[in-house]
Write a protein that holds these residues in place. Structure first.
Motif, PDB file in Angstrom:
ATOM      1  N   ASP A   1      -5.351  -2.897  -5.646  1.00  0.00           N
ATOM      2  CA  ASP A   1      -5.353  -1.645  -4.860  1.00  0.00           C
ATOM      3  C   ASP A   1      -6.374  -1.729  -3.723  1.00  0.00           C
ATOM      4  N   PHE A   2      -7.558  -2.269  -4.047  1.00  0.00           N
ATOM      5  CA  PHE A   2      -8.584  -2.423  -3.005  1.00  0.00           C
ATOM      6  C   PHE A   2      -8.049  -3.283  -1.867  1.00  0.00           C
ATOM      7  N   ILE A   3      -7.425  -4.394  -2.267  1.00  0.00           N
ATOM      8  CA  ILE A   3      -6.977  -5.351  -1.254  1.00  0.00           C
ATOM      9  C   ILE A   3      -5.859  -4.743  -0.420  1.00  0.00           C
ATOM     10  N   GLU A   4      -4.930  -4.083  -1.075  1.00  0.00           N
ATOM     11  CA  GLU A   4      -3.790  -3.490  -0.372  1.00  0.00           C
ATOM     12  C   GLU A   4      -4.271  -2.416   0.626  1.00  0.00           C
ATOM     13  N   ASP A   5      -5.149  -1.541   0.147  1.00  0.00           N
ATOM     14  CA  ASP A   5      -5.552  -0.395   0.976  1.00  0.00           C
ATOM     15  C   ASP A   5      -6.538  -0.763   2.085  1.00  0.00           C
ATOM     16  N   SER A   6      -7.114  -1.961   2.023  1.00  0.00           N
ATOM     17  CA  SER A   6      -8.086  -2.297   3.073  1.00  0.00           C
ATOM     18  C   SER A   6      -7.501  -3.292   4.083  1.00  0.00           C
ATOM     19  N   LYS A   7      -6.182  -3.430   4.032  1.00  0.00           N
ATOM     20  CA  LYS A   7      -5.524  -4.399   4.923  1.00  0.00           C
ATOM     21  C   LYS A   7      -5.371  -3.841   6.339  1.00  0.00           C
TER      22      LYS A   7
END
Ligand SMILES: Cc1cc2nc3c(=O)[nH]c(=O)nc-3n(C[C@H](O)[C@H](O)[C@H](O)COP(=O)(O)O)c2cc1C
Length: 330
Positions: free
Chosen positions: A150-156
């Motif tokens: 989720d962190f990776i997806e939302d900080s893209k």
């Protein structure tokens, strides 16, 4: 004539020393202001109790986030209960912190029941208190898990590109700021971190013509602006949120984080802005707050001018230092 008098005054021995001494008295005013308005100063206010509630709730919340928890939080729940009692005895109108305080106790009780810690003193204390709870609105509190994906997806996003495209803007398009955009930007800035989640910053949108004149009178750094379409925001923080002397500069730092996110949020909405430092004397700050009806326990951190981007904005280069000048490894 005026210049003549000034020149005579300048020649008096020690006159500059005395002038500087007088200016530096503002440091003392900062101290007196802090002691008068901080969380544990004499007068009880709704805000102080609310900040104390949030402070203790936050300490408690961290207990929920421990991987292998043991019974925790007795001092904190006692303080939260105490705050709720003080709040109710003063008949303060229920608000966010009050609802959060009750919610934290509800969650604490549930957590203790799940862990079968119901024989502990703190469980009994909270359970008894909650049996007579007044009406409140539940607000999520405690801890939850967030996945790495989720962190990776939302900080893209290309963050560097976004940040590099923000510039201080000193001329604006002839278009009134939409209330919806302001709300969006403030809602983004609310997500800024703050010490113990106390959220001590406030945003004042200066919409009234007379109040705009007040800002223009007190703001010192508007010299190079085209003010025709300028809008103003004032960012403050409440000293009532600070609970010991080590926090004497906490508000300034929190206001910096908040303001930066606010300005970036404006930028994401097509609104350019520029910080205007509030380099005023303590006395001027008091006058300014009075004129804009800003509560007495707040400090003025910064002014922000803003407006939709014009077709062209002329930007000083403001070239940054090389990384070698600012990055150190110790
Ligand atoms: C706290 C603060 C106060 C500032 N005060 C003023 C000001 O009074 N007048 C002004 O024209 N610019 C002011 N600025 C804007 C800076 O000059 C600008 O941020 C800096 O030169 C870097 O340029 P940039 O914002 O375009 O990246 C201020 C910036 C900050 C962060």
């Amino acid at each position: 004539m005026k210049t003549k008098i000034k020149n005579v005054i300048k020649k008096i021995p020690g006159v500059f020393y005395i002038r500087d001494k007088i200016k530096f008295l503002d440091f003392n005013s900062d101290k007196v202001f802090f002691l008068k308005n901080y969380m544990y100063s004499n007068v009880i206010t709704k805000e102080k109790i609310e900040y104390e509630m949030i402070l203790e709730i936050h300490k408690l919340e961290k207990g929920f986030a421990v991987v292998n928890p043991r019974p925790f939080g007795i001092d904190k729940v006692k303080k939260i209960i105490n705050c709720i009692r003080k709040y109710e005895n003063n008949n303060f109108k229920s608000g966010f912190a009050y609802n959060l305080a009750y919610s934290s106790l509800e969650e604490y009780k549930k957590f203790y029941e799940e862990k079968e810690w119901t024989e502990t003193e703190q469980y009994k204390l909270v359970s008894d208190f909650m049996n007579n709870a007044k009406e409140y609105i539940y607000i999520p509190v405690g801890a939850y898990d967030l996945n790495k994906s989720d962190f990776i997806e939302d900080s893209k996003i290309d963050f560097d590109k976004f940040l590099s495209s923000r510039k201080s803007i000193r001329n604006f398009a002839d278009k009134k700021l939409e209330a919806e955009d302001i709300t969006k930007a403030v809602n983004t800035a609310i997500k800024s971190p703050s010490a113990c989640n106390r959220q001590m910053c406030k945003v004042y949108y200066i919409d009234n013509v007379d109040n705009k004149k007040v800002v223009e009178k007190y703001a010192q750094g508007l010299g190079l602006f085209d003010l025709t379409n300028a809008n103003y925001f004032v960012i403050t923080f409440d000293v009532a949120a600070n609970y010991f002397v080590g926090e004497r500069n906490q508000g300034w730092f929190n206001a910096g984080l908040f303001s930066m996110n606010f300005v970036n949020a404006l930028h994401s909405l097509g609104i350019g802005s520029c910080f205007i430092q509030f380099g005023n004397s303590f006395k001027e700050e008091e006058e300014f707050k009075k004129l804009l009806n800003i509560p007495s326990s707040e400090r003025v951190a910064v002014i922000i001018t803003a407006g939709y981007y014009d077709e062209v904005s002329r930007i000083p280069y403001s070239t940054r230092k090389d990384i070698s000048e600012i990055y150190r490894v110790r």
